[in-house]
Design a protein around this motif. Structure first.
Motif, PDB file in Angstrom:
ATOM      1  N   ASP A 111      96.886  20.182-107.825  1.00 40.25           N
ATOM      2  CA  ASP A 111      97.325  21.570-107.874  1.00 40.25           C
ATOM      3  C   ASP A 111      97.032  22.241-106.536  1.00 40.25           C
ATOM      4  O   ASP A 111      96.229  21.762-105.739  1.00 40.25           O
ATOM      5  CB  ASP A 111      96.714  22.320-109.066  1.00 40.25           C
ATOM      6  CG  ASP A 111      95.209  22.535-108.949  1.00 40.25           C
ATOM      7  OD1 ASP A 111      94.703  22.870-107.854  1.00 40.25           O
ATOM      8  OD2 ASP A 111      94.523  22.371-109.975  1.00 40.25           O
ATOM      9  N   ARG A 112      97.717  23.326-106.288  1.00 37.93           N
ATOM     10  CA  ARG A 112      97.662  23.995-104.982  1.00 37.93           C
ATOM     11  C   ARG A 112      96.237  24.351-104.547  1.00 37.93           C
ATOM     12  O   ARG A 112      95.843  24.098-103.420  1.00 37.93           O
ATOM     13  CB  ARG A 112      98.553  25.234-105.003  1.00 37.93           C
ATOM     14  CG  ARG A 112      98.585  25.996-103.707  1.00 37.93           C
ATOM     15  CD  ARG A 112      99.487  27.235-103.828  1.00 37.93           C
ATOM     16  NE  ARG A 112      99.376  28.075-102.679  1.00 37.93           N
ATOM     17  CZ  ARG A 112      99.992  27.866-101.527  1.00 37.93           C
ATOM     18  NH1 ARG A 112     100.772  26.812-101.380  1.00 37.93           N
ATOM     19  NH2 ARG A 112      99.818  28.693-100.519  1.00 37.93           N
ATOM     20  N   ASP A 113      95.455  24.927-105.449  1.00 40.93           N
ATOM     21  CA  ASP A 113      94.094  25.330-105.084  1.00 40.93           C
ATOM     22  C   ASP A 113      93.237  24.123-104.719  1.00 40.93           C
ATOM     23  O   ASP A 113      92.471  24.155-103.750  1.00 40.93           O
ATOM     24  CB  ASP A 113      93.433  26.115-106.224  1.00 40.93           C
ATOM     25  CG  ASP A 113      94.055  27.493-106.414  1.00 40.93           C
ATOM     26  OD1 ASP A 113      94.718  27.995-105.472  1.00 40.93           O
ATOM     27  OD2 ASP A 113      93.890  28.069-107.512  1.00 40.93           O
ATOM     28  N   THR A 114      93.360  23.061-105.494  1.00 42.66           N
ATOM     29  CA  THR A 114      92.596  21.840-105.207  1.00 42.66           C
ATOM     30  C   THR A 114      93.022  21.251-103.873  1.00 42.66           C
ATOM     31  O   THR A 114      92.178  20.849-103.057  1.00 42.66           O
ATOM     32  CB  THR A 114      92.797  20.814-106.342  1.00 42.66           C
ATOM     33  OG1 THR A 114      92.341  21.386-107.569  1.00 42.66           O
ATOM     34  CG2 THR A 114      92.052  19.517-106.060  1.00 42.66           C
ATOM     35  N   LEU A 116      94.422  22.775-101.274  1.00 45.38           N
ATOM     36  CA  LEU A 116      93.944  23.624-100.178  1.00 45.38           C
ATOM     37  C   LEU A 116      92.444  23.430 -99.943  1.00 45.38           C
ATOM     38  O   LEU A 116      91.989  23.349 -98.801  1.00 45.38           O
ATOM     39  CB  LEU A 116      94.261  25.091-100.453  1.00 45.38           C
ATOM     40  CG  LEU A 116      95.747  25.457-100.423  1.00 45.38           C
ATOM     41  CD1 LEU A 116      95.956  26.895-100.886  1.00 45.38           C
ATOM     42  CD2 LEU A 116      96.350  25.230 -99.046  1.00 45.38           C
ATOM     43  N   ARG A 117      91.677  23.326-101.020  1.00 45.03           N
ATOM     44  CA  ARG A 117      90.234  23.100-100.876  1.00 45.03           C
ATOM     45  C   ARG A 117      89.957  21.753-100.201  1.00 45.03           C
ATOM     46  O   ARG A 117      89.132  21.654 -99.307  1.00 45.03           O
ATOM     47  CB  ARG A 117      89.545  23.169-102.245  1.00 45.03           C
ATOM     48  CG  ARG A 117      88.015  23.142-102.119  1.00 45.03           C
ATOM     49  CD  ARG A 117      87.309  23.116-103.463  1.00 45.03           C
ATOM     50  NE  ARG A 117      87.385  21.758-104.015  1.00 45.03           N
ATOM     51  CZ  ARG A 117      88.126  21.396-105.059  1.00 45.03           C
ATOM     52  NH1 ARG A 117      88.875  22.259-105.693  1.00 45.03           N
ATOM     53  NH2 ARG A 117      88.128  20.153-105.482  1.00 45.03           N
ATOM     54  N   GLU A 120      90.752  22.081 -96.478  1.00 41.77           N
ATOM     55  CA  GLU A 120      89.772  22.926 -95.794  1.00 41.77           C
ATOM     56  C   GLU A 120      88.408  22.260 -95.682  1.00 41.77           C
ATOM     57  O   GLU A 120      87.692  22.459 -94.707  1.00 41.77           O
ATOM     58  CB  GLU A 120      89.633  24.279 -96.511  1.00 41.77           C
ATOM     59  CG  GLU A 120      90.854  25.153 -96.421  1.00 41.77           C
ATOM     60  CD  GLU A 120      91.162  25.646 -95.026  1.00 41.77           C
ATOM     61  OE1 GLU A 120      90.235  25.756 -94.205  1.00 41.77           O
ATOM     62  OE2 GLU A 120      92.346  25.915 -94.748  1.00 41.77           O
ATOM     63  N   THR A 156      94.222  16.062-109.451  1.00 41.31           N
ATOM     64  CA  THR A 156      93.450  17.307-109.449  1.00 41.31           C
ATOM     65  C   THR A 156      92.033  17.082-109.953  1.00 41.31           C
ATOM     66  O   THR A 156      91.071  17.579-109.370  1.00 41.31           O
ATOM     67  CB  THR A 156      94.163  18.386-110.287  1.00 41.31           C
ATOM     68  OG1 THR A 156      95.469  18.607-109.730  1.00 41.31           O
ATOM     69  CG2 THR A 156      93.384  19.702-110.285  1.00 41.31           C
TER      70      THR A 156
END
Length: 174
Positions: A111-114, A116-117, A120, A156
């Motif tokens: 998923d997008r948040d995972t 991106l994390r 980063e 994810t």
């Protein structure tokens, strides 16, 4: 056979591919990015397009490299490589089909948040603008064609080892 690991940059294809290689007997990893790097080393350089996949020689050279390696070694090639342009994927898969090379196409998804994390917090490459630039193109490809063309492995909540095990088990089942 080829086990193609697709998905956006930073999702874990290289790490997972190395683990899949250990789980699939007679397999080797072929990184198609090396074909692009070879083209990038041509002096003077080819006209830059922003991505070596846009160069017309890259796609048939990936097919020919994979074909020749399989002809020489047999077994399975695990190929971790992002291909988000449908036309490019069709060209590669058609080229492999012309040589009767079966392809198991997997997409590693997060998923997008995972995602991106992970980008980063990458301890090897650090935050990568290159990887971040492909988050939206991946989402568009996933929505419009990519997830219909492959077996999606949602990473994810999986470790790379768990994802590799799922892929190896799917390959073993046929």
């Amino acid at each position: 056979m080829i086990v193609w690991l697709n998905g956006t940059h930073g999702v874990g294809k290289t790490t997972t591919g190395a683990l899949v290689r250990r789980l699939v007997p007679g397999s080797r990893v072929l990184d198609a990015e090396k074909v692009g790097e070879t083209l990038m080393d041509i002096e003077p350089g080819l006209p830059w397009t922003g991505n070596f996949q846009d160069w017309p020689p890259w796609r048939p050279l990936v097919v020919e490299t994979a074909r020749r390696v399989l002809e020489y070694t047999g077994g399975t090639l695990v190929m971790p490589m992002t291909v988000l342009v449908e036309r490019y994927w069709r060209e590669i898969s058609a080229g492999l089909a012309e040589h009767a090379i079966p392809v198991r196409h997997f997409v590693l998804h997060a998923d997008r948040d995972t995602l991106l994390r992970r980008i980063e917090e990458d301890t090897v490459l650090g935050p990568s603008e290159f990887r971040l630039a492909y988050v939206e193109p991946y989402a568009e490809a996933a929505r419009t064609w990519l997830h219909q063309e492959a077996e999606v492995v949602d990473t994810t909540r999986l470790t790379p080892a768990q994802a590799a095990r799922r892929i190896a088990e799917a390959v073993a089942r046929g």
